[in-house]
Design an enzyme around this catalytic site. Structure first.
Site, PDB file in Angstrom:
ATOM      1  N   ARG A 233       0.859  -1.180   0.000  1.00 41.37           N
ATOM      2  CA  ARG A 233       0.000   0.000   0.000  1.00 41.37           C
ATOM      3  C   ARG A 233       0.900   1.236   0.000  1.00 41.37           C
ATOM      4  NH1 ARG A 233      -2.915   3.279   4.526  1.00 41.37           N
ATOM      5  NH2 ARG A 233      -4.069   4.665   3.169  1.00 41.37           N
TER       6      ARG A 233
ATOM      7  N   HIS B 141      -2.794  10.962   0.177  1.00 40.97           N
ATOM      8  CA  HIS B 141      -2.406  10.798   1.580  1.00 40.97           C
ATOM      9  C   HIS B 141      -1.822  12.137   2.058  1.00 40.97           C
ATOM     10  CE1 HIS B 141      -1.138   7.622   4.739  1.00 40.97           C
ATOM     11  NE2 HIS B 141      -0.800   8.791   5.255  1.00 40.97           N
TER      12      HIS B 141
ATOM     13  N   GLU C 144      -7.677   8.849   5.661  1.00 40.32           N
ATOM     14  CA  GLU C 144      -7.995   9.478   6.952  1.00 40.32           C
ATOM     15  C   GLU C 144      -8.564  10.890   6.835  1.00 40.32           C
ATOM     16  OE1 GLU C 144      -4.649   9.247   9.544  1.00 40.32           O
ATOM     17  OE2 GLU C 144      -4.765   7.081   9.707  1.00 40.32           O
TER      18      GLU C 144
ATOM     19  N   ASN D  66      -7.868   2.246   9.309  1.00 41.96           N
ATOM     20  CA  ASN D  66      -6.590   2.504   9.969  1.00 41.96           C
ATOM     21  C   ASN D  66      -6.866   2.519  11.462  1.00 41.96           C
ATOM     22  OD1 ASN D  66      -5.792   2.968   7.349  1.00 41.96           O
ATOM     23  ND2 ASN D  66      -5.097   5.069   7.676  1.00 41.96           N
TER      24      ASN D  66
ATOM     25  N   TYR E 254      -5.030   2.162  15.455  1.00 40.76           N
ATOM     26  CA  TYR E 254      -3.824   2.055  16.284  1.00 40.76           C
ATOM     27  C   TYR E 254      -4.112   1.859  17.760  1.00 40.76           C
ATOM     28  CZ  TYR E 254      -1.116   3.734  12.279  1.00 40.76           C
ATOM     29  OH  TYR E 254      -0.522   3.852  11.047  1.00 40.76           O
TER      30      TYR E 254
ATOM     31  N   GLU F 186      -4.074   0.203   7.926  1.00 40.72           N
ATOM     32  CA  GLU F 186      -2.910   0.574   8.739  1.00 40.72           C
ATOM     33  C   GLU F 186      -3.102   0.038  10.141  1.00 40.72           C
ATOM     34  OE1 GLU F 186      -1.790   4.756   9.005  1.00 40.72           O
ATOM     35  OE2 GLU F 186      -2.061   5.004   6.849  1.00 40.72           O
TER      36      GLU F 186
END
Ligand code: PNW
Length: 501
Positions: free
Chosen positions: A95, A140, A185, A326, A328, A395
């Protein structure tokens, strides 16, 4: 390793009690980067200036180590080495993102930079020659500066420019690229760039800029999906999705009804904000109501949240082949008595406070705590709210200070991937792929090179930017090749000549 055993002992479960789930056939693994963070070559071969070039050239001191992405990992010159790293890692796909201003220096489609097209053609061909599928993010965060000079994303005409750009990409690369993500995002692009002013173009306009920006970005996404559908899909036969980031917002007290509602509101206001329009055609009802009530109370004649027309709602509905996620970290949430921030702002509209549990292990980034079960609950929430859509984790990763024996990163991957396995096997969540952030250390935005997310170390003091495998790259490779999480597997360390690959 030690930490895993501790956790297991603490909850009196032994490894033998944990089911050894396998990733299903067809589940794909990848690694990710983004153009501004790795490419460098910021003004080479006709590339135009973008908002990160401009912002960080003007304000070097805003970045932790006064650095920028002018050279970064120098992937503009070293892409063949990157492909070798990917091959040794054993991933199915890479990616990466395309730099809009490398392809269209002014942002507009009347001037195409052939050297930029050549660069991505070379990268795509090198990937395919090595059996690695290109997964391409169109945007991005690196907006061409001339489009910012026209007002940037809050201006609706930006959606026209984006669709023109997307057409150039489909035309030039769509014969070989089968997986597209329009943007990465929206929260960070819009709240960071146009509300909070923490990311380029560093504009502060809380409660307004982020909503206007988001509206344009969503329309740009939807129209790009429809363009592919009408003009390219029959011939190119690919898929179009989007990468949206979300933390998991756990109720502060899971048994408290108000905290449960706060969790739901926070999820809707920070994730449903983007996904509801793409799946159902409009912003979540709770968001429409909350922003309107606050706007009127603040003295605005109407809601600060823009409206989709009936035609736009119809157009937006169902504009995804997969949802990129994504993820985290997580937080614990409850309703704020006095509002959650200054008015007007998205925080105040949300009305929810998020806190971090001090027992959660930290990383080099203060916002990133390790909460593996959070990804499991988030995936279940997505399944329940959007009719179990195909989800690609686009991600997931962990930051440290760059050590080669990165056991913490390796364990983070093991624990998060195991929670994904549980979501697939115990909850029937439709997760179809996983992407580790990141292939290599790179420019971590306002943290510069002080926080490292890579599975490969990059020496940014050396003009050659040499890459070195870290321990986590072997652990990820082991998961990909054995298709399960082997809690005991760690490579001999430091690696010997024989076991290096
Ligand atoms: C992502 N948060 O951003 C970006 O897509 C990457 O470019 C970046 O390098 C990576 O995460 C690591 O930071 C995020 O605060 C930044 O929750 C912050 C958050 C989430 C995503």
């Amino acid at each position: 390793m030690k930490a895993i055993l501790l956790v297991i002992c603490a909850s009196t479960i032994t490894l033998a009690d944990i089911p050894d789930y396998k990733f299903p056939d067809g589940f794909l693994f990848g690694a990710a980067t983004a153009s501004y963070q790795v490419e460098g070559g910021w003004n080479e071969d006709g590339k135009g200036e973008n908002i990160w070039d401009r912002g960080l050239h003007d304000h070097a001191d805003w970045v932790a180590d006064n650095s920028n992405g002018d050279i970064a990992c120098d992937s503009y010159h070293k892409y063949k080495e990157d492909v070798q790293l990917l091959k040794d890692l054993g991933v199915n796909y890479y990616r990466f993102s395309i730099s809009w201003s490398r392809v269209l220096p002014t942002g507009k489609a009347d001037q195409v930079n052939q050297a930029g097209i050549d660069y991505y053609n070379n990268l795509i061909d090198e990937l395919l020659a090595n059996g690695i599928e290109p997964y391409v993010t169109m945007f991005h965060w690196d907006l061409p500066q001339p489009l910012q000079d026209e007002g940037g994303w809050p201006e609706r005409k930006l959606a026209d420019y984006f669709v023109d750009y997307a057409r150039v990409l489909f035309k030039n690369f769509g014969d070989r690229v089968k997986y597209w993500m329009t943007v990465n995002e929206i929260t960070q692009i819009c709240e960071g760039g146009y509300s909070g002013g923490t990311f380029a173009p560093f504009i502060t306009n809380p409660g307004v800029g982020g909503y206007e920006c988001t509206h344009t970005v969503l329309l740009a996404h939807g129209r790009t999906y429809r363009l592919y559908e009408s003009d390219y899909k029959a011939e190119q036969n690919g898929q179009v999705g989007i990468a949206i980031d979300s933390s998991w917002h756990e109720p502060n007290n899971p048994d408290n009804e108000s905290d449960q509602q706060a969790s739901e509101v926070d999820m809707q206001m920070n994730y449903g904000w983007f996904v509801n329009p793409i799946v159902y055609g409009n912003y979540p009802d709770v968001m429409i109501e909350r922003v309107k009530a606050n706007s009127l109370a603040e003295g605005f004649p109407q809601s600060r949240l823009p409206e989709f027309t009936a035609d736009e709602q119809e157009m937006m509905k169902g504009t995804f082949d997969f949802l990129g996620l994504n993820h985290y970290t997580s937080d614990k949430v409850y309703f704020a008595d006095e509002g959650a921030g200054d008015h007007p702002s998205h925080w105040a509209d949300t009305g929810v406070i998020g806190v971090i549990d001090p027992s959660w292990p930290g990383s080099a980034s203060d916002w990133l705590k390790e909460v593996p079960w959070g990804i499991n609950r988030l995936l279940v929430w997505i399944k329940n709210h959007y009719d179990n859509p195909p989800v690609v984790i686009t991600e997931n990763g962990f930051s440290d200070y760059g050590q080669l024996d990165d056991y913490d990163r390796a364990d983070y991957y093991k624990r998060y991937l195991y929670e994904i396995l549980k979501a697939i096997n115990e909850e029937e969540c439709n997760v179809i792929g996983y992407t580790a952030w990141s292939l290599m250390d790179n420019f971590e935005w306002m943290a510069g090179y002080t926080q490292r997310f890579g599975m490969h170390y990059v020496d940014f003091d050396d003009p050659d930017r040499p890459r070195t495998r870290k321990l986590s790259s072997y652990v990820y490779n082991n998961i990909i090749t054995t298709r399960h999480v082997d809690w005991d597997y760690y490579p001999d360390w430091p690696p010997t000549q024989e076991n290096k690959n």
